[in-house]
Design a protein around this motif. Structure first.
Motif, PDB file in Angstrom:
ATOM      1  N   GLY A 283       0.810  -1.209   0.000  1.00 32.01           N
ATOM      2  CA  GLY A 283       0.000   0.000   0.000  1.00 32.01           C
ATOM      3  C   GLY A 283       0.842   1.258   0.000  1.00 32.01           C
ATOM      4  O   GLY A 283       1.928   1.298   0.592  1.00 32.01           O
ATOM      5  N   ASN A 284       0.329   2.282  -0.660  1.00 30.05           N
ATOM      6  CA  ASN A 284       0.922   3.615  -0.601  1.00 30.05           C
ATOM      7  C   ASN A 284       0.424   4.264   0.691  1.00 30.05           C
ATOM      8  O   ASN A 284      -0.687   4.764   0.751  1.00 30.05           O
ATOM      9  N   ASN A 285       1.250   4.201   1.730  1.00 29.92           N
ATOM     10  CA  ASN A 285       0.919   4.567   3.105  1.00 29.92           C
ATOM     11  C   ASN A 285       0.123   3.445   3.786  1.00 29.92           C
ATOM     12  O   ASN A 285      -0.227   2.454   3.168  1.00 29.92           O
ATOM     13  N   ARG A 286      -0.148   3.619   5.090  1.00 32.63           N
ATOM     14  CA  ARG A 286      -0.661   2.527   5.912  1.00 32.63           C
ATOM     15  C   ARG A 286      -2.162   2.323   5.719  1.00 32.63           C
ATOM     16  O   ARG A 286      -2.945   3.262   5.839  1.00 32.63           O
ATOM     17  N   TYR A 287      -2.534   1.062   5.477  1.00 30.64           N
ATOM     18  CA  TYR A 287      -3.935   0.678   5.352  1.00 30.64           C
ATOM     19  C   TYR A 287      -4.419   0.064   6.660  1.00 30.64           C
ATOM     20  O   TYR A 287      -3.696  -0.682   7.318  1.00 30.64           O
TER      21      TYR A 287
ATOM     22  N   LEU B 209     -11.781  -0.500   7.217  1.00 33.50           N
ATOM     23  CA  LEU B 209     -11.093  -1.420   6.327  1.00 33.50           C
ATOM     24  C   LEU B 209     -10.778  -0.749   4.989  1.00 33.50           C
ATOM     25  O   LEU B 209     -11.640  -0.166   4.344  1.00 33.50           O
ATOM     26  N   GLY B 210      -9.522  -0.830   4.584  1.00 33.78           N
ATOM     27  CA  GLY B 210      -9.113  -0.287   3.299  1.00 33.78           C
ATOM     28  C   GLY B 210      -8.909   1.215   3.276  1.00 33.78           C
ATOM     29  O   GLY B 210      -8.659   1.789   2.227  1.00 33.78           O
TER      30      GLY B 210
ATOM     31  N   ALA C 112       1.530 -13.840   6.528  1.00 37.00           N
ATOM     32  CA  ALA C 112       2.865 -14.437   6.598  1.00 37.00           C
ATOM     33  C   ALA C 112       3.914 -13.367   6.812  1.00 37.00           C
ATOM     34  O   ALA C 112       4.978 -13.630   7.348  1.00 37.00           O
ATOM     35  N   ALA C 113       3.653 -12.170   6.351  1.00 35.40           N
ATOM     36  CA  ALA C 113       4.585 -11.065   6.546  1.00 35.40           C
ATOM     37  C   ALA C 113       3.780  -9.780   6.574  1.00 35.40           C
ATOM     38  O   ALA C 113       2.813  -9.628   5.846  1.00 35.40           O
ATOM     39  N   ILE C 114       4.172  -8.867   7.431  1.00 40.88           N
ATOM     40  CA  ILE C 114       3.468  -7.594   7.512  1.00 40.88           C
ATOM     41  C   ILE C 114       4.419  -6.570   8.108  1.00 40.88           C
ATOM     42  O   ILE C 114       5.210  -6.887   8.998  1.00 40.88           O
ATOM     43  N   GLY C 115       4.355  -5.354   7.590  1.00 38.51           N
ATOM     44  CA  GLY C 115       5.214  -4.323   8.144  1.00 38.51           C
ATOM     45  C   GLY C 115       5.148  -3.059   7.314  1.00 38.51           C
ATOM     46  O   GLY C 115       4.496  -3.005   6.275  1.00 38.51           O
ATOM     47  N   ASP C 116       5.814  -2.025   7.790  1.00 38.68           N
ATOM     48  CA  ASP C 116       5.899  -0.756   7.090  1.00 38.68           C
ATOM     49  C   ASP C 116       7.354  -0.475   6.760  1.00 38.68           C
ATOM     50  O   ASP C 116       8.247  -0.743   7.570  1.00 38.68           O
ATOM     51  N   CYS C 117       7.591   0.068   5.591  1.00 39.06           N
ATOM     52  CA  CYS C 117       8.963   0.361   5.186  1.00 39.06           C
ATOM     53  C   CYS C 117       8.933   1.435   4.103  1.00 39.06           C
ATOM     54  O   CYS C 117       7.883   1.762   3.549  1.00 39.06           O
ATOM     55  N   ARG C 118      10.094   1.979   3.785  1.00 40.29           N
ATOM     56  CA  ARG C 118      10.197   2.984   2.727  1.00 40.29           C
ATOM     57  C   ARG C 118      10.562   2.364   1.387  1.00 40.29           C
ATOM     58  O   ARG C 118      10.368   2.982   0.338  1.00 40.29           O
ATOM     59  N   SER C 119      11.099   1.151   1.408  1.00 38.14           N
ATOM     60  CA  SER C 119      11.447   0.474   0.157  1.00 38.14           C
ATOM     61  C   SER C 119      11.354  -1.030   0.372  1.00 38.14           C
ATOM     62  O   SER C 119      11.499  -1.520   1.491  1.00 38.14           O
ATOM     63  N   LEU C 120      11.111  -1.760  -0.708  1.00 37.46           N
ATOM     64  CA  LEU C 120      10.939  -3.203  -0.630  1.00 37.46           C
ATOM     65  C   LEU C 120      11.344  -3.815  -1.969  1.00 37.46           C
ATOM     66  O   LEU C 120      10.976  -3.310  -3.027  1.00 37.46           O
ATOM     67  N   ARG C 121      12.079  -4.918  -1.886  1.00 34.58           N
ATOM     68  CA  ARG C 121      12.445  -5.672  -3.084  1.00 34.58           C
ATOM     69  C   ARG C 121      11.729  -7.019  -3.037  1.00 34.58           C
ATOM     70  O   ARG C 121      11.744  -7.709  -2.003  1.00 34.58           O
TER      71      ARG C 121
ATOM     72  N   THR D 119       5.564   6.156   3.682  1.00 32.81           N
ATOM     73  CA  THR D 119       5.816   4.754   4.017  1.00 32.81           C
ATOM     74  C   THR D 119       5.000   3.820   3.134  1.00 32.81           C
ATOM     75  O   THR D 119       3.945   4.200   2.612  1.00 32.81           O
ATOM     76  N   LEU D 120       5.517   2.612   2.953  1.00 29.91           N
ATOM     77  CA  LEU D 120       4.794   1.539   2.284  1.00 29.91           C
ATOM     78  C   LEU D 120       4.240   0.603   3.338  1.00 29.91           C
ATOM     79  O   LEU D 120       4.899   0.320   4.334  1.00 29.91           O
ATOM     80  N   SER D 121       3.016   0.130   3.146  1.00 32.22           N
ATOM     81  CA  SER D 121       2.405  -0.825   4.053  1.00 32.22           C
ATOM     82  C   SER D 121       2.334  -2.171   3.327  1.00 32.22           C
ATOM     83  O   SER D 121       1.786  -2.263   2.238  1.00 32.22           O
ATOM     84  N   VAL D 122       2.935  -3.209   3.945  1.00 36.48           N
ATOM     85  CA  VAL D 122       3.137  -4.494   3.266  1.00 36.48           C
ATOM     86  C   VAL D 122       2.361  -5.597   3.992  1.00 36.48           C
ATOM     87  O   VAL D 122       2.522  -5.792   5.195  1.00 36.48           O
ATOM     88  N   PHE D 123       1.514  -6.303   3.238  1.00 36.04           N
ATOM     89  CA  PHE D 123       0.746  -7.426   3.752  1.00 36.04           C
ATOM     90  C   PHE D 123       0.980  -8.634   2.846  1.00 36.04           C
ATOM     91  O   PHE D 123       0.945  -8.496   1.625  1.00 36.04           O
ATOM     92  N   ALA D 124       1.197  -9.794   3.422  1.00 37.11           N
ATOM     93  CA  ALA D 124       1.240 -11.043   2.656  1.00 37.11           C
ATOM     94  C   ALA D 124       0.275 -12.018   3.302  1.00 37.11           C
ATOM     95  O   ALA D 124       0.431 -12.378   4.471  1.00 37.11           O
ATOM     96  N   VAL D 125      -0.756 -12.416   2.561  1.00 37.01           N
ATOM     97  CA  VAL D 125      -1.765 -13.323   3.112  1.00 37.01           C
ATOM     98  C   VAL D 125      -1.124 -14.672   3.404  1.00 37.01           C
ATOM     99  O   VAL D 125      -0.442 -15.251   2.563  1.00 37.01           O
ATOM    100  N   GLY D 126      -1.367 -15.182   4.612  1.00 38.68           N
ATOM    101  CA  GLY D 126      -0.688 -16.382   5.045  1.00 38.68           C
ATOM    102  C   GLY D 126      -1.451 -17.678   4.833  1.00 38.68           C
ATOM    103  O   GLY D 126      -0.882 -18.754   4.969  1.00 38.68           O
ATOM    104  N   TRP D 127      -2.749 -17.603   4.515  1.00 38.73           N
ATOM    105  CA  TRP D 127      -3.542 -18.818   4.384  1.00 38.73           C
ATOM    106  C   TRP D 127      -3.306 -19.469   3.032  1.00 38.73           C
ATOM    107  O   TRP D 127      -3.297 -18.820   2.014  1.00 38.73           O
ATOM    108  N   HIS D 128      -3.134 -20.799   3.041  1.00 38.81           N
ATOM    109  CA  HIS D 128      -2.777 -21.506   1.819  1.00 38.81           C
ATOM    110  C   HIS D 128      -3.950 -22.214   1.166  1.00 38.81           C
ATOM    111  O   HIS D 128      -3.962 -22.411  -0.036  1.00 38.81           O
TER     112      HIS D 128
END
Length: 283
Positions: free
Chosen positions: A178-182, A189-190, A232-241, A199-208
């Motif tokens: 996300g562009n800033n925190r969701y 929601l959203g 599975a992963a979540i956090g805020d950061c300024r850059s992500l690869r 900041t970037l807001s990063v979510f990775a859905v963990g359910w398989h």
């Protein structure tokens, strides 16, 4: 539709006391049209978030401001900026001319204003657009069979993410940036509390499993998403690869799907975009 829309837009801006140079174009021509208009004090775009994202990518960093006439299905950015959903109201905001600056996020240099996602959502959009094209359904209705088709063909992406404060391998049906925190909170929601926090807001859905993914979606819709159990992963950061096993991956930027080469480098461009907003929002 265009025959009715053009006169309605001209009438709304005339009532607001603004003379405009109106161009009704296909969404695929937006980037070229905006590039030609750079240098104008305000470039007004009528459309949904995908159209606005394409325009913002060009306008960001220029001397022009972006005016918004919300004509899309959801209009997330317009709502968060407090821009009225009706033509006369949006025209009045643009006529008043108050501006503020907001962040633009980028994926391999391509700008987006709301969010980017890999996995389930790009698949859903492609199925939805196919239904819309084939049967002439509106997007909201085409999304119902498209969701079913996307879940049936659900696949999991093996990705390596790395950024300040987060790194590692993940297996996920959907990565969301996300562009800033969701917010995941009930009733919010959203939505984002800020559009200029850098900041970037990063979510990775963990359910398989498919059934678990449906449960996750329902819980999230009612504001009961669990950060520990659902992601599975979540956090805020300024850059992500983001890297993976393939050469490229489907990615949705503000709902517009494209194929992008891996690795994908996400970054935030702080306060890069000037947007026209209501005076209350400006204050």
């Amino acid at each position: 539709m265009r025959m009715r829309l053009g006169p309605a837009i001209e009438a709304a801006f005339a009532a607001a006391g603004v003379q405009i140079d109106l161009h009704l174009i296909d969404g695929r021509a937006v980037r070229d049209a905006v590039s030609r208009a750079l240098g104008a004090p305000v470039i007004v775009i009528g459309g949904g978030d995908g159209t606005l994202g394409s325009a913002a990518d060009i306008v960001a960093g220029s001397g022009s401001a972006l005016g918004i006439v919300p004509l899309g299905t959801r209009n997330h950015l317009a709502r968060e900026l407090g821009i009225p959903p009706d033509l006369p109201g949006a025209a009045a905001v643009i006529a008043a001319g108050a501006t503020r600056r907001i962040d633009v996020a980028r994926a391999n240099g391509r700008g987006f204003i709301n969010n980017a996602s890999i996995g389930f959502y790009p698949s859903l959009v492609r199925f939805r657009d196919a239904q819309t094209h084939r049967h002439g359904l509106p997007k909201w209705l085409a999304a119902i069979p498209a969701s079913y088709a996307a879940i049936r063909r659900l696949r999991h992406h093996r990705l390596r993410i790395s950024g300040p404060g987060m790194s590692g391998d993940i297996v996920t049906p959907m990565l969301f940036v996300g562009n800033n925190r969701y917010s995941l909170a009930a009733g919010r929601l959203g939505r984002r509390d800020a559009l200029d926090d850098g900041t970037l807001s990063v979510f990775a859905v963990g359910w398989h499993r498919r059934r678990a993914l449906i449960g996750f979606a329902l819980r999230t819709l009612i504001g009961r998403g669990d950060r520990a159990d659902d992601f599975a992963a979540i956090g805020d950061c300024r850059s992500l690869r983001v890297d993976g096993r393939s050469h490229g991956v489907s990615i949705a930027l503000d709902g517009e799907v494209m194929t992008m080469a891996l690795p994908i480098v996400f970054a935030i461009d702080p306060c890069a975009l000037a947007v026209v907003v209501p005076f209350a929002e400006h204050a």
